[in-house]
Design a protein around this motif. Structure first.
Motif, short mmCIF file in Angstrom:
data_model
loop_
_atom_site.label_atom_id
_atom_site.label_comp_id
_atom_site.label_asym_id
_atom_site.label_seq_id
_atom_site.Cartn_x
_atom_site.Cartn_y
_atom_site.Cartn_z
N HIS A 106 -43.51 40.04 13.20
CA HIS A 106 -42.83 38.77 13.47
C HIS A 106 -43.57 37.99 14.53
N GLU A 110 -40.01 34.04 16.23
CA GLU A 110 -39.02 34.75 15.41
C GLU A 110 -38.35 35.87 16.20
N GLU A 113 -35.91 34.28 18.65
CA GLU A 113 -34.83 33.58 17.94
C GLU A 113 -33.84 34.55 17.30
N GLU A 114 -34.29 35.79 17.03
CA GLU A 114 -33.46 36.74 16.28
C GLU A 114 -32.06 36.93 16.86
#
Length: 321
Positions: A106, A110, A113-114
């Motif tokens: 990732h 990402e 943001e997860e």
């Protein structure tokens, strides 16, 4: 904010053809403490004493064998995954190895943001804006969002891990040896970053480490752990000036003094930490203690207040509180 009471975590040991349980690893064995809102508790001890297991059990990454973990007045100990989800937003963790704890497939954007996606915080544009803000907060350029973990140094990766941990605006941050894998020059930068975040966000922090010098910089109170049990706990100033437990005294004596002419008073502990599968009877430290008495081998000492909240589990101080 956090109250841990008689917390126990055992791991089964299996053997034989049918892999039946033959013993237990006593990783955490009856630990109790509390952390006030906005305070930092430093948890120290040698490798293998159960510090990381304790942190992961508090965060519900491991199921507790017994005991209780209360967060902001709510007992989370036996919550299901569904019941625990709202609290995961409020309780976050920073792991020891910043490379292992980041998904290499990732992008940094990402990864950060997860947590926002999982907890339904904001829409796509709002989340991307939040990622940029978090990168700036931890001292990384916003362009880092398009890159991958392997493109960064160890200290930078730990900053990414910190950004992910604070993305959901947690109230409790569990730091599992967050600087032990970093160079000394980088450690101070990460410690200063954590101190700034604690002040800005009002974080309650459990800071796990084996380096007492590092813990002194960040902690309001310090708890010393040995073979699954806390043996001493008090405020940070007191534990460095007047350590009571022989194990704490040995750890304090091992802190390097920045004076080449200073006389070394280091206490050398003989032997290794006993196996947590078969911990010693009585006081678990008696096999390495220079003050050992017969009662130490037979009877476990009470964790008692020796004045002003200075808690210690040692037969040397029984009857003196």
């Amino acid at each position: 904010m956090l109250t841990v009471k008689d917390l126990v975590k055992y791991f089964p040991v299996t053997g034989g053809v049918f892999k039946r349980k033959v013993a237990d690893v006593h990783a955490v064995d009856g630990v109790s403490f509390s952390v006030g809102r906005g305070e930092t508790l430093g948890l120290v001890g040698e490798s293998g004493c159960g510090k990381s297991t304790l942190g992961r059990t508090i965060a519900a990454l491991y199921d507790a064998t017994s005991g209780s973990v209360r967060f902001d007045g709510t007992d989370l100990t036996y919550f299901s995954e569904k019941e625990m989800k709202p609290y995961r937003r409020r309780i976050q963790m920073i792991f020891q190895d910043p490379f292992e704890s980041l998904n290499s497939r990732h992008s940094v954007g990402e990864i950060i943001e997860e947590p926002l996606v999982i907890h339904g915080i904001g829409d796509g544009p709002a989340r991307r804006k939040r990622v940029g803000e978090l990168l700036s907060t931890v001292g990384l350029p916003q362009t880092a969002a398009n890159r991958f973990p392997h493109e960064f140094s160890g200290g930078q990766r730990q900053r990414i891990g910190i950004a992910r941990a604070i993305a959901s605006s947690p109230e409790l941050l569990i730091c599992d040896e967050p600087v032990s894998a970093l160079d000394v020059s980088i450690q101070s930068q990460i410690i200063n970053l954590l101190l700034d975040l604690q002040e800005e966000m009002g974080l309650t922090t459990l800071f796990i480490a084996h380096d007492l010098a590092v813990v002194r910089l960040i902690s309001d109170h310090v708890a010393v752990m040995y073979l699954g049990k806390i043996v001493e706990q008090t405020d940070a100033d007191t534990i460095y000036k007047t350590p009571l437990h022989p194990y704490t005294q040995a750890l304090i004596s091992a802190i390097p003094v920045p004076d080449p002419g200073a006389v070394s008073n280091r206490i050398i502990l003989e032997g290794d930490v006993p196996s947590p599968i078969h911990p010693p009877s009585g006081c678990r430290f008696h096999t390495r203690c220079s003050h050992v008495m017969e009662i130490c081998r037979a009877t476990e000492p009470e964790f008692a207040d020796q004045g002003d909240g200075h808690m210690v589990a040692c037969h040397l101080y029984e009857g003196k509180s």
